[in-house]
Design an enzyme around this catalytic site. Structure first.
Site: not given
Ligand code: A2P
Length: 340
Positions: A9, A12, A96, A125, A152, A156, A238
């Site tokens: 969600t 990325v 990494r 990135c 950037q 990011g 970027h």
């Molecule tokens: P969610 O949308 O449910 O918070 P971004 O880099 O755009 O902030 O997205 C971070 C991604 O990582 C989102 O899909 C978010 O889900 C997910 N995420 C954040 N915390 C966790 C967690 N503890 N376990 C699994 N996925 C996570």
């Protein structure tokens, strides 16, 4: 091949799904995971809704996991996923710098991916966008010293960074004051020379990632390289100014020709026609734009150039999918059948 996206969600994650829709990667099943907040929601993939699941505590029933949920999730869970038999292509910085984890840009060191032990790291990135241009020049002319300045985008910092830039810009335009949460200061109408945390040597971690990761990808631990990383009020892509001191002198024409033949790059370099790399034209594109190629006024026989590339695509989602495609082409991806 059962494929899972963790962090589906996020910014990325969203791009991963779009890249996978267009990809030649063959998989029989796609599982989407995010935080428990998103469990039960659906995302569209090739016209079909796919339900997002809460990321489980332990193993995930997938052969390949594209992880993009941040460093702490990867650090905690990736070893459990590997134990469960999955290959993890990890977009975070968690692994990494581990010696036994390949750091891969398929156009440059794809073969390193073949030696993985369960985890392959997707580079930062900023590094990816720069190294696509630096590596072929290094191969042909030997880069002695590299000085990099970055511009950037908000992407990011993930979806929340992009939302904050839009929201706070609206606040300023309607006469209010810009606030900030995702960044150390308000980003609209500003520049912030501070990305990730400051290190003891005065550089930020983002700047040191460029140093460490470029060296690891091109396999030259002694390359002299420094970076100044700056956040700019741009939504995505970027851009980077790169100054190179070379062992063998090069002319701009030779370098332009070399870059034209190098995969993953698009030479955009017609100053008279006002054509050069820009976020406006590189956003949404797979290729990284490179241009403003000119002879250095500082390093004899050296080269200056400018690159711009989509942080969410080549800088993240696209590279991760290309790693999986590379392994599949080499017959090195486990399938559900061969895993049993
Ligand atoms: P969610 O949308 O449910 O918070 P971004 O880099 O755009 O902030 O997205 C971070 C991604 O990582 C989102 O899909 C978010 O889900 C997910 N995420 C954040 N915390 C966790 C967690 N503890 N376990 C699994 N996925 C996570």
């Amino acid at each position: 091949m059962r494929l899972a996206v963790v962090g589906a969600t996020g910014a990325v994650g969203h791009e991963l799904l779009k890249v996978l829709e267009r990809s030649s990667l063959k998989f029989s099943e796609l599982q989407l995971y995010a935080s428990p907040r998103s469990a039960g929601s659906t995302l569209m993939f090739r016209g079909q809704p796919v339900t997002v699941q809460a990321t489980p505590e332990g193993a995930i029933p997938a052969d390949v996991i594209l992880a993009s949920a941040g460093g702490s999730v990867s650090r905690e869970k990736a070893p459990l996923w590997v134990k469960g038999g999955s290959l993890v292509i990890d977009n975070s910085s968690a692994f990494r710098y581990d010696d036994d984890v390949p750091l891969v840009c398929p156009e440059i060191n794809g073969e390193a991916a073949l030696g993985h032990r369960g985890i392959i790291a997707n580079p930062n990135c900023t590094t990816l966008i720069e190294v696509l241009a630096l590596a072929p020049i290094h191969r042909a002319y030997g880069v002695r010293r590299a000085i990099i300045s970055t511009y950037q985008s908000a992407s990011g910092a993930g979806a929340k960074g992009m939302e904050e830039l839009l929201e706070e810009t609206r606040n300023v335009l309607s006469g209010g004051q810009a606030g900030h949460q995702a960044f150390a200061h308000p980003l609209p109408f500003n520049l912030i020379p501070h990305i990730d945390v400051f290190q003891d040597n005065g550089y930020t971690k983002e700047e040191m990632k460029v140093v460490w990761e470029t060296r690891k990808i091109i396999g030259d631990p002694d390359l002299k390289i420094s970076c100044t990383a700056v956040r700019v009020p741009i939504l995505r892509s970027h851009s980077e100014a790169i100054s190179l001191d070379l062992e063998k002198p090069a002319t701009p024409d030779e370098v332009r020709e070399l870059l034209r033949r190098s995969p993953g790059l698009k030479v955009v370099d017609d100053p008279e026609g006002n054509l050069y790399p820009m976020p406006l034209t590189s956003s949404g594109e797979y290729d990284v734009e490179v241009g403003r190629v000119r002879a250095s006024l500082v390093f004899d026989g050296g080269i200056e150039l400018f690159v711009s590339g989509d942080q969410l695509l080549k800088g993240a989602a696209l590279n991760a999918v290309q790693i999986a495609e590379y392994l599949q082409e080499k017959g090195a991806l486990k399938t559900a059948a061969s895993a049993t």
